[in-house]
Design a protein around this motif. Sequence first.
Motif, short mmCIF file in Angstrom:
data_model
loop_
_atom_site.label_atom_id
_atom_site.label_comp_id
_atom_site.label_asym_id
_atom_site.label_seq_id
_atom_site.Cartn_x
_atom_site.Cartn_y
_atom_site.Cartn_z
N LYS A 22 0.86 -1.22 -0.06
CA LYS A 22 0.04 0.13 0.04
C LYS A 22 0.93 1.11 -0.15
N VAL A 23 1.87 1.31 0.81
CA VAL A 23 2.91 2.44 0.81
C VAL A 23 3.56 2.67 -0.60
N LEU A 24 3.82 1.52 -1.35
CA LEU A 24 4.48 1.48 -2.54
C LEU A 24 3.49 1.97 -3.44
N GLU A 25 2.27 1.55 -3.55
CA GLU A 25 1.22 2.26 -4.28
C GLU A 25 0.97 3.58 -4.05
N GLN A 26 1.00 3.91 -2.90
CA GLN A 26 0.80 5.53 -2.83
C GLN A 26 2.15 6.18 -3.29
N ILE A 27 3.36 6.06 -3.08
CA ILE A 27 4.46 6.58 -3.53
C ILE A 27 4.32 6.61 -4.93
N VAL A 28 3.81 5.48 -5.66
CA VAL A 28 4.09 5.57 -7.00
C VAL A 28 2.91 6.36 -7.73
N ARG A 29 1.64 6.49 -6.90
CA ARG A 29 0.47 7.41 -7.20
C ARG A 29 1.00 8.69 -7.21
N GLU A 30 1.99 9.23 -6.16
CA GLU A 30 2.49 10.42 -6.16
C GLU A 30 3.50 11.04 -6.84
N SER A 31 3.96 10.01 -7.81
CA SER A 31 4.90 10.06 -8.69
C SER A 31 4.39 10.33 -9.96
N ILE A 32 4.99 11.61 -10.72
CA ILE A 32 4.30 12.01 -11.99
C ILE A 32 5.60 11.61 -12.93
N VAL A 33 5.48 10.79 -14.16
CA VAL A 33 6.13 10.71 -15.13
C VAL A 33 5.63 11.42 -16.34
N ASP A 34 6.79 12.27 -16.63
CA ASP A 34 6.51 13.19 -17.82
C ASP A 34 7.41 12.60 -18.88
N HIS A 35 6.76 12.10 -19.80
CA HIS A 35 7.62 11.55 -21.04
C HIS A 35 8.00 12.57 -21.94
N GLU A 36 7.13 13.61 -22.13
CA GLU A 36 7.77 14.88 -22.94
C GLU A 36 9.15 15.36 -22.36
N GLU A 37 9.09 15.75 -21.18
CA GLU A 37 10.32 16.09 -20.57
C GLU A 37 11.35 15.35 -20.15
N GLU A 38 10.83 13.99 -20.04
CA GLU A 38 11.73 12.80 -19.58
C GLU A 38 12.37 12.96 -18.23
N VAL A 39 11.28 13.23 -17.34
CA VAL A 39 11.64 13.21 -15.97
C VAL A 39 10.54 12.78 -15.23
N VAL A 40 10.89 12.26 -14.04
CA VAL A 40 9.77 11.65 -13.05
C VAL A 40 9.96 12.78 -11.90
N TYR A 41 8.81 13.12 -11.25
CA TYR A 41 8.74 14.07 -10.31
C TYR A 41 8.21 13.04 -9.08
N THR A 42 9.05 13.18 -7.90
CA THR A 42 8.73 12.21 -6.93
C THR A 42 8.45 13.01 -5.56
N PRO A 43 7.57 12.30 -4.80
CA PRO A 43 7.09 12.94 -3.72
C PRO A 43 8.26 13.08 -2.44
N PHE A 44 9.32 12.56 -2.77
CA PHE A 44 10.41 12.60 -1.80
C PHE A 44 11.59 13.43 -2.33
N GLY A 45 12.42 14.02 -1.19
CA GLY A 45 13.19 14.85 -1.61
C GLY A 45 13.02 16.16 -1.14
N PRO A 46 13.84 17.27 -1.73
CA PRO A 46 13.51 18.82 -1.41
C PRO A 46 12.57 19.11 -2.40
N HIS A 47 11.46 19.53 -1.87
CA HIS A 47 10.31 20.16 -2.91
C HIS A 47 9.78 18.91 -3.63
N TYR A 48 9.72 19.02 -4.74
CA TYR A 48 8.87 17.78 -5.47
C TYR A 48 10.15 17.42 -6.36
N TYR A 49 11.06 16.41 -5.81
CA TYR A 49 12.28 16.16 -6.39
C TYR A 49 11.97 15.34 -7.85
N PHE A 50 12.97 15.67 -8.88
CA PHE A 50 12.87 15.04 -10.24
C PHE A 50 14.03 14.32 -10.62
N ILE A 51 13.87 13.37 -11.28
CA ILE A 51 15.08 12.58 -12.00
C ILE A 51 14.78 12.49 -13.53
#
Length: 81
Positions: free
Chosen positions: A8-37
């Motif tokens: 359930k924790v895993l599902e929640q964190i995945v739901r809170e992560s945004i995959v932006d295929h156009e910019e080729e980044v993933v915005y995550t709910p962890f890290g400073p602000h809304y961390y991206f990779i």
Amino acid sequence: MDKKFLDKVLEQIVRESIVDHEEEVVYTPFGPHYYFIYFHRSPPNSEYFNIHCKDIYGLNKEEIEYVWYGYRKIIKNKIGG
């Protein structure tokens, strides 16, 4: 270790992560602000992930590891890697 809870924790964190295929980044709910990779540069930062899971969900090291590997696998599939 309660795997139902951890899933359930895993599902929640995945739901809170945004995959932006156009910019080729993933915005995550962890890290400073809304961390991206960037898809092709680096995996998510496990230090931020560890802190997030401990502070928000109260997970221990073993539980965090379980969720971390699940998260990386799901995100990798979402970005097509």
